[in-house]
Write an enzyme that holds these catalytic residues in place. Structure first.
Site, PDB file in Angstrom:
ATOM      1  N   LYS A   1       0.837  -1.196   0.000  1.00  0.00           N
ATOM      2  CA  LYS A   1       0.000   0.000   0.000  1.00  0.00           C
ATOM      3  C   LYS A   1       0.877   1.252   0.000  1.00  0.00           C
ATOM      4  O   LYS A   1       2.015   1.199   0.479  1.00  0.00           O
ATOM      5  CB  LYS A   1      -0.863   0.022   1.273  1.00  0.00           C
ATOM      6  CG  LYS A   1      -1.997  -0.965   1.285  1.00  0.00           C
ATOM      7  CD  LYS A   1      -2.840  -0.785   2.544  1.00  0.00           C
ATOM      8  CE  LYS A   1      -3.980  -1.772   2.580  1.00  0.00           C
ATOM      9  NZ  LYS A   1      -4.993  -1.548   1.538  1.00  0.00           N
TER      10      LYS A   1
ATOM     11  N   GLU B   1      -6.431  -9.449   0.410  1.00  0.00           N
ATOM     12  CA  GLU B   1      -6.174 -10.606   1.272  1.00  0.00           C
ATOM     13  C   GLU B   1      -7.377 -10.980   2.140  1.00  0.00           C
ATOM     14  O   GLU B   1      -7.499 -12.117   2.565  1.00  0.00           O
ATOM     15  CB  GLU B   1      -4.959 -10.319   2.183  1.00  0.00           C
ATOM     16  CG  GLU B   1      -5.248  -9.514   3.467  1.00  0.00           C
ATOM     17  CD  GLU B   1      -5.799  -8.124   3.215  1.00  0.00           C
ATOM     18  OE1 GLU B   1      -5.545  -7.588   2.130  1.00  0.00           O
ATOM     19  OE2 GLU B   1      -6.482  -7.584   4.100  1.00  0.00           O
TER      20      GLU B   1
ATOM     21  N   ARG C   1     -10.539 -11.329   1.443  1.00  0.00           N
ATOM     22  CA  ARG C   1     -11.393 -12.366   0.848  1.00  0.00           C
ATOM     23  C   ARG C   1     -10.717 -13.729   0.900  1.00  0.00           C
ATOM     24  O   ARG C   1     -11.380 -14.755   0.908  1.00  0.00           O
ATOM     25  CB  ARG C   1     -11.780 -11.951  -0.576  1.00  0.00           C
ATOM     26  CG  ARG C   1     -10.619 -11.760  -1.499  1.00  0.00           C
ATOM     27  CD  ARG C   1     -10.977 -10.936  -2.726  1.00  0.00           C
ATOM     28  NE  ARG C   1     -10.995  -9.500  -2.455  1.00  0.00           N
ATOM     29  CZ  ARG C   1     -11.324  -8.573  -3.340  1.00  0.00           C
ATOM     30  NH1 ARG C   1     -11.671  -8.922  -4.569  1.00  0.00           N
ATOM     31  NH2 ARG C   1     -11.320  -7.302  -3.020  1.00  0.00           N
TER      32      ARG C   1
HETATM   33  N1  BES Z   1      -8.179  -3.705   4.086  1.00  0.00           N
HETATM   34  C1  BES Z   1      -8.292  -3.282   2.751  1.00  0.00           C
HETATM   35  C2  BES Z   1      -9.563  -2.503   2.469  1.00  0.00           C
HETATM   36  C3  BES Z   1      -9.692  -1.161   3.132  1.00  0.00           C
HETATM   37  C4  BES Z   1      -9.290  -0.012   2.468  1.00  0.00           C
HETATM   38  C5  BES Z   1     -10.286  -1.050   4.362  1.00  0.00           C
HETATM   39  C6  BES Z   1      -9.448   1.211   3.078  1.00  0.00           C
HETATM   40  C7  BES Z   1     -10.427   0.183   4.953  1.00  0.00           C
HETATM   41  C8  BES Z   1     -10.018   1.314   4.309  1.00  0.00           C
HETATM   42  C9  BES Z   1      -8.305  -4.486   1.816  1.00  0.00           C
HETATM   43  O1  BES Z   1      -7.549  -5.574   2.230  1.00  0.00           O
HETATM   44  C10 BES Z   1      -7.726  -4.015   0.528  1.00  0.00           C
HETATM   45  O2  BES Z   1      -6.607  -3.598   0.512  1.00  0.00           O
HETATM   46  N2  BES Z   1      -8.515  -4.071  -0.544  1.00  0.00           N
HETATM   47  C11 BES Z   1      -8.091  -3.612  -1.799  1.00  0.00           C
HETATM   48  C12 BES Z   1      -8.678  -4.529  -2.843  1.00  0.00           C
HETATM   49  C13 BES Z   1      -8.166  -4.276  -4.219  1.00  0.00           C
HETATM   50  C14 BES Z   1      -6.732  -4.691  -4.320  1.00  0.00           C
HETATM   51  C15 BES Z   1      -9.024  -5.061  -5.173  1.00  0.00           C
HETATM   52  C16 BES Z   1      -8.599  -2.190  -2.004  1.00  0.00           C
HETATM   53  O3  BES Z   1      -9.712  -1.889  -1.606  1.00  0.00           O
HETATM   54  O4  BES Z   1      -7.846  -1.374  -2.553  1.00  0.00           O
HETATM   55 ZN    ZN Z   2      -7.352  -5.776   4.290  1.00  0.00          ZN
HETATM   56 ZN    ZN Z   3      -5.512  -5.432   1.696  1.00  0.00          ZN
END
Ligand code: BES
Ligand code: ZN
Ligand code: ZN
Length: 503
Positions: free
Chosen positions: A282, A354, A356
């Site tokens: 991230k 991750e 899912r």
């Molecule tokens: N934990 C994150 C989702 C999230 C983002 C929660 C912001 C709270 C605030 C999750 O694991 C994630 O990173 N999802 C990705 C999915 C994408 C790679 C399809 C996302 O939302 O960017």
């Molecule tokens: Zn996450």
């Molecule tokens: Zn994530």
């Protein structure tokens, strides 16, 4: 803090502060408030008629009655316009009164049982909202302040609800008991989320689950990585392989004695104790917030504790798959293919999707309970925050009756949810060229494609709903009953749904 009730008239209240609620543009004072007003020589009417106190939502006004009342402080709390009245207004008003009392350093607070009385809301739901609001509003998290865990200088020793009929008192007494269980469930969830990732590790969550089980009579089983491997949880373990922190799969079970053939509901909560994204790292900005990626698991732990304490007449199972998501030399990589417990193969597009992956194996694991329903909660997608912001949880599922139950519970508790569709056309987006599925379906409809992915792992013929709490688990705003930070979303919603359950 003790919450007590007594039947004396509020004009007789001897507590350090007496709080009464008023509506904006209210023509006539309610009988209770009118009696207080009369006793203190019409002070309330005066400040209202002069326009000094307008009774706007969350507005407060403190009076020092000179004579006539036994309390020395009278707090007017604004409830806003009657036509805009809601239980959330009342939660805010309860929280406002409690926080005001705390911030003045006072030891006791009294509210009339009639506080916020208005047509449209019954005594039970009104008192419930006030009590939950007060408990939730007084929450602080100061464990990492070197000045000590001083409870935020809260000197409140007693809150009293006064002045109801004997029948009212019975309702209030039951609500006080219930509120204690529910508020502590919410605060447990908030605490777990507030702890940083180096404290609230998967092993820590497991230890909390174990001690809760012991204290409140739940069955608890914690699977380590070896046991998860034996079960074939290749999807869950693929996330865990990048970190040195051992993963845990937590199982809690509330099985009321004596009752047979009660419905079984499985609750599943995503508990990534820190989500760095893994190899699909991230961006650095705000990454510290990703300690809250275990909010689904925290909600399930909070709800399980509450179920047990309230002795709900249902068989409830809580599953909390927990690990960190970190990059390393043995971390999962984009392009890898992993095999889930169900036998389905998954092509990894992003290691940041991750949640899912851990939920997939938890859904498969739930099959052994032959559940009547499964509800999962997860901070699953950033896309959900884009779609609904911070004021609603997204809900999706394969069973409209179950989704409706969650929507109803959302309305009643203020943990609002909004449904998104899981049409098959969205499922097309997560088909992989090389494996059965891929873990990302692109940016469009990101919340829905995540839901479609989970649906692939739901045991056959089982009602299931998924709640994406990415936007609602953490608050940047400071609301009276939801202080900034971890919200504890989901706990009250799940409990309300389970209380109202009819299979
Ligand atoms: N934990 C994150 C989702 C999230 C983002 C929660 C912001 C709270 C605030 C999750 O694991 C994630 O990173 N999802 C990705 C999915 C994408 C790679 C399809 C996302 O939302 O960017
Ligand atoms: Zn996450
Ligand atoms: Zn994530």
């Amino acid at each position: 803090m003790k919450i007590s009730i007594n039947d004396e008239h509020i004009a007789e209240c001897r507590d350090e502060l007496l709080a009464v609620g008023l509506f904006q543009d209210q023509k006539r004072l309610s009988d209770d408030v009118a009696a207080v007003d009369k006793a203190c020589g019409g002070m309330i009417k005066k400040v209202v008629s002069r326009g000094d106190f307008k009774a706007k939502p969350n507005q407060t006004f403190l009076l020092y009655p000179q004579a006539g009342l036994k309390t020395s402080r009278l707090l007017l709390v604004g409830l806003g316009k009657k036509e805009e009245y809601s239980l959330d207004r009342l939660r805010e008003a309860g929280a406002g009164a409690a926080r005001f009392t705390r911030d003045m350093g006072l030891a006791s607070l009294c509210l009339p049982v009639s506080f916020g009385h208005s047509r449209g809301f019954g005594l039970q739901e009104r008192v419930r909202a006030i009590l939950e609001g007060m408990g939730m509003g007084l929450y602080v998290f100061r464990e990492y302040k070197s000045s000590g865990n001083d409870n935020g200088n809260n000197h409140i020793k007693r809150i009293t609800m006064a002045g109801g009929s004997p029948a009212d008192m019975k309702v209030v007494r039951a609500e006080i008991k219930r509120a204690e269980c529910v508020v502590q469930g919410v605060c447990l969830a908030r605490d777990l989320v507030s702890h940083p990732g180096n404290s609230a590790t998967p092993r820590y969550l497991a230890s909390v689950a174990r001690s809760m089980a012991k204290k409140y009579g739940l069955a608890c089983k914690v699977l380590d990585e070896k046991q998860a491997e034996k079960l074939g949880m290749g999807s869950f373990l693929s996330v865990a392989q990048g970190t040195d922190e051992p993963a845990r799969f937590i199982v809690l079970e509330h099985r009321p004695r004596l009752k047979k053939n009660v419905p079984t509901v499985v609750l599943i909560g995503k508990a990534i104790t820190f989500d760095s994204g893994g190899i699909s790292l991230k961006p650095a900005a705000n990454m510290e917030e990703m300690k809250y990626d275990m909010s689904g698991g925290a909600a399930v732990l909070g709800a399980m504790q509450t179920c047990a304490r309230m002795r709900l007449p249902l068989h409830v199972v809580g599953l909390v798959p927990s690990t960190e998501n970190l990059p390393s030399g043995h971390a999962l990589k984009p392009g890898d293919v992993v095999t889930a417990m169900s036998g389905k193969t998954i092509e990894i597009i992003s290691t940041d999707a991750e949640g899912r992956l851990v939920l997939a194996d938890a859904l498969s694991y739930s099959r052994r309970y032959k559940p009547d329903a499964i509800v999962d909660l997860a901070t699953l997608t950033g896309a959900c925050v884009i779609a609904l912001g911070n004021d609603a949880t997204a809900v999706m599922g394969n069973d409209q009756a179950l989704v409706d139950k969650l929507c109803t519970a959302g309305e009643a508790t203020g943990d609002r949810v909004w449904q998104l569709p899981l049409w098959d056309c969205y499922g097309e987006l997560i088909k992989s060229d090389i494996a059965d599925l891929k873990n990302v379906g692109g940016r469009p409809a990101g919340t829905i494609t995540a839901g479609c992915f989970l649906r692939e792992f739901v045991p056959e013929n089982t009602a299931w709903a998924h709640m994406d709490i990415a936007g609602t688990a953490w608050s940047k705003k400071n609301r009276p009953h939801v202080p900034k930070g971890a919200t504890g979303v989901g706990v009250r919603l799940l409990i309300h749904m389970l209380e109202k359950w009819q299979s």
